[in-house]
Motif scaffolding. Structure first.
Motif, PDB file in Angstrom:
ATOM      1  N   GLU A  87       0.858  -1.285  -0.153  1.00 32.82           N
ATOM      2  CA  GLU A  87      -0.096   0.010  -0.005  1.00 32.82           C
ATOM      3  C   GLU A  87       0.844   1.380  -0.143  1.00 32.82           C
ATOM      4  OE1 GLU A  87      -3.476   1.364  -0.527  1.00 32.82           O
ATOM      5  OE2 GLU A  87      -3.434  -0.883  -0.003  1.00 32.82           O
ATOM      6  N   ARG A 108       2.076   2.268  -3.303  1.00 33.91           N
ATOM      7  CA  ARG A 108       1.001   2.882  -4.489  1.00 33.91           C
ATOM      8  C   ARG A 108       1.301   4.375  -4.154  1.00 33.91           C
ATOM      9  NH1 ARG A 108      -1.883  -2.123  -3.236  1.00 33.91           N
ATOM     10  NH2 ARG A 108      -1.878  -3.448  -4.848  1.00 33.91           N
ATOM     11  N   THR A 116      -7.498   4.503  -7.620  1.00 30.67           N
ATOM     12  CA  THR A 116      -8.636   3.178  -7.747  1.00 30.67           C
ATOM     13  C   THR A 116      -7.868   2.095  -8.355  1.00 30.67           C
ATOM     14  OG1 THR A 116     -10.569   4.543  -7.174  1.00 30.67           O
ATOM     15  CG2 THR A 116     -10.966   2.433  -8.104  1.00 30.67           C
ATOM     16  N   LYS A 162      -5.098   0.545  -6.745  1.00 31.60           N
ATOM     17  CA  LYS A 162      -5.477  -0.263  -5.842  1.00 31.60           C
ATOM     18  C   LYS A 162      -6.414  -1.583  -6.271  1.00 31.60           C
ATOM     19  CE  LYS A 162      -8.015  -0.065  -1.295  1.00 31.60           C
ATOM     20  NZ  LYS A 162      -8.728   0.877  -0.449  1.00 31.60           N
ATOM     21  N   ASP A 163      -7.274  -1.265  -6.853  1.00 32.10           N
ATOM     22  CA  ASP A 163      -8.100  -2.290  -7.302  1.00 32.10           C
ATOM     23  C   ASP A 163      -8.606  -2.065  -8.976  1.00 32.10           C
ATOM     24  OD1 ASP A 163     -10.098  -4.498  -7.892  1.00 32.10           O
ATOM     25  OD2 ASP A 163     -11.725  -3.234  -6.318  1.00 32.10           O
ATOM     26  N   PRO A 164      -7.775  -2.608  -9.896  1.00 30.83           N
ATOM     27  CA  PRO A 164      -7.763  -2.445 -11.455  1.00 30.83           C
ATOM     28  C   PRO A 164      -9.285  -2.948 -11.894  1.00 30.83           C
ATOM     29  CG  PRO A 164      -5.768  -3.302 -10.869  1.00 30.83           C
ATOM     30  CD  PRO A 164      -6.499  -3.302  -9.642  1.00 30.83           C
ATOM     31  N   GLY A 165      -9.578  -3.971 -11.079  1.00 25.17           N
ATOM     32  CA  GLY A 165     -11.294  -4.365 -11.789  1.00 25.17           C
ATOM     33  C   GLY A 165     -12.176  -3.331 -11.418  1.00 25.17           C
ATOM     34  N   ALA A 166     -12.128  -2.494 -10.660  1.00 28.95           N
ATOM     35  CA  ALA A 166     -13.099  -1.380 -10.159  1.00 28.95           C
ATOM     36  C   ALA A 166     -13.091  -0.077 -11.085  1.00 28.95           C
ATOM     37  CB  ALA A 166     -12.880  -1.144  -8.749  1.00 28.95           C
ATOM     38  N   ILE A 178      -0.186  -1.569 -12.102  1.00 32.29           N
ATOM     39  CA  ILE A 178      -1.589  -1.796 -12.483  1.00 32.29           C
ATOM     40  C   ILE A 178      -2.083  -3.229 -13.127  1.00 32.29           C
ATOM     41  CG2 ILE A 178      -3.734  -1.284 -13.952  1.00 32.29           C
ATOM     42  CD1 ILE A 178      -2.905   1.687 -13.287  1.00 32.29           C
ATOM     43  N   VAL A 194      -1.825  -7.751 -10.460  1.00 31.06           N
ATOM     44  CA  VAL A 194      -2.530  -7.681  -9.430  1.00 31.06           C
ATOM     45  C   VAL A 194      -2.633  -9.227  -8.971  1.00 31.06           C
ATOM     46  CG1 VAL A 194      -4.922  -7.642  -8.672  1.00 31.06           C
ATOM     47  CG2 VAL A 194      -4.208  -6.005 -10.536  1.00 31.06           C
ATOM     48  N   ASN A 195      -2.181  -9.319  -7.847  1.00 32.86           N
ATOM     49  CA  ASN A 195      -1.909 -10.562  -7.163  1.00 32.86           C
ATOM     50  C   ASN A 195      -1.093 -11.496  -8.140  1.00 32.86           C
ATOM     51  OD1 ASN A 195      -3.604 -10.105  -4.945  1.00 32.86           O
ATOM     52  ND2 ASN A 195      -5.585 -10.645  -6.349  1.00 32.86           N
TER      53      ASN A 195
END
Length: 170
Positions: A3, A6, A24, A27-31, A62, A65-66
């Protein structure tokens, strides 16, 4: 990337809504709409050379992610690189520098995601190097360096490092 990592991205030059979109996405590319994110990053990179140095790092963060790459950003990033490899862009040193910088940062990952597009991009880069209409010496040198960098498996060989990064002495 944790975190804290970022928060180090330099996005203050964007308006508040775009800053939130980028935060965003990190933090959460799918959002978010990743094509919109990619277009914002690409457009700003082409306008602000200083930001272009951050753009590669942001895109890489980005798409990771995981430890699973996000395919949604691959084509928009390629589109940007293809724009930078066009003859009108290759005549501008800043744009050649941006192209080479981004390929150094994310070229290897992009090639793993879509090797055919990387081959097509390097045809443009090679042709731009071989047919230098209005290309400066620095632009030619940068293009040659990135061609050799990719040919060496996205690594700088000791000989290439000496050639490109050592100062000339009389």
């Amino acid at each position: 990337m944790g975190e804290a990592g970022r928060e180090e991205y330099k996005i203050q030059s964007f308006d508040a809504e775009t800053q939130q979109l980028l935060k965003t996405a990190l933090k959460d590319p799918g959002a978010v709409d990743l094509e919109k994110v990619a277009n914002v990053i690409v457009d700003h990179s082409l306008q602000d050379r200083v930001f272009s140095k951050e753009a590669g790092r942001m895109c890489y963060a980005i798409i990771q992610v995981n430890n699973m790459p996000m395919m949604a950003l691959v084509n928009p990033v390629y589109d940007c690189l293809f724009r930078l490899a066009q003859p009108d862009s290759l005549s501008k040193e800043d744009e050649v520098d941006c192209l080479v910088l981004q390929l150094h940062r994310v070229g290897e990952q992009l090639e793993k995601m879509n090797g055919q597009r990387m081959d097509e991009l390097f045809v443009l880069i090679r042709d731009g190097f071989l047919l230098p209409t209005g290309l400066s010496s620095l632009a030619q040198l940068l293009l040659l360096e990135i061609i050799e960098f990719r040919a060496a498996g996205w690594k700088t060989t000791p000989a290439a490092h000496k050639y490109y990064y050592s100062e000339v002495s009389d």
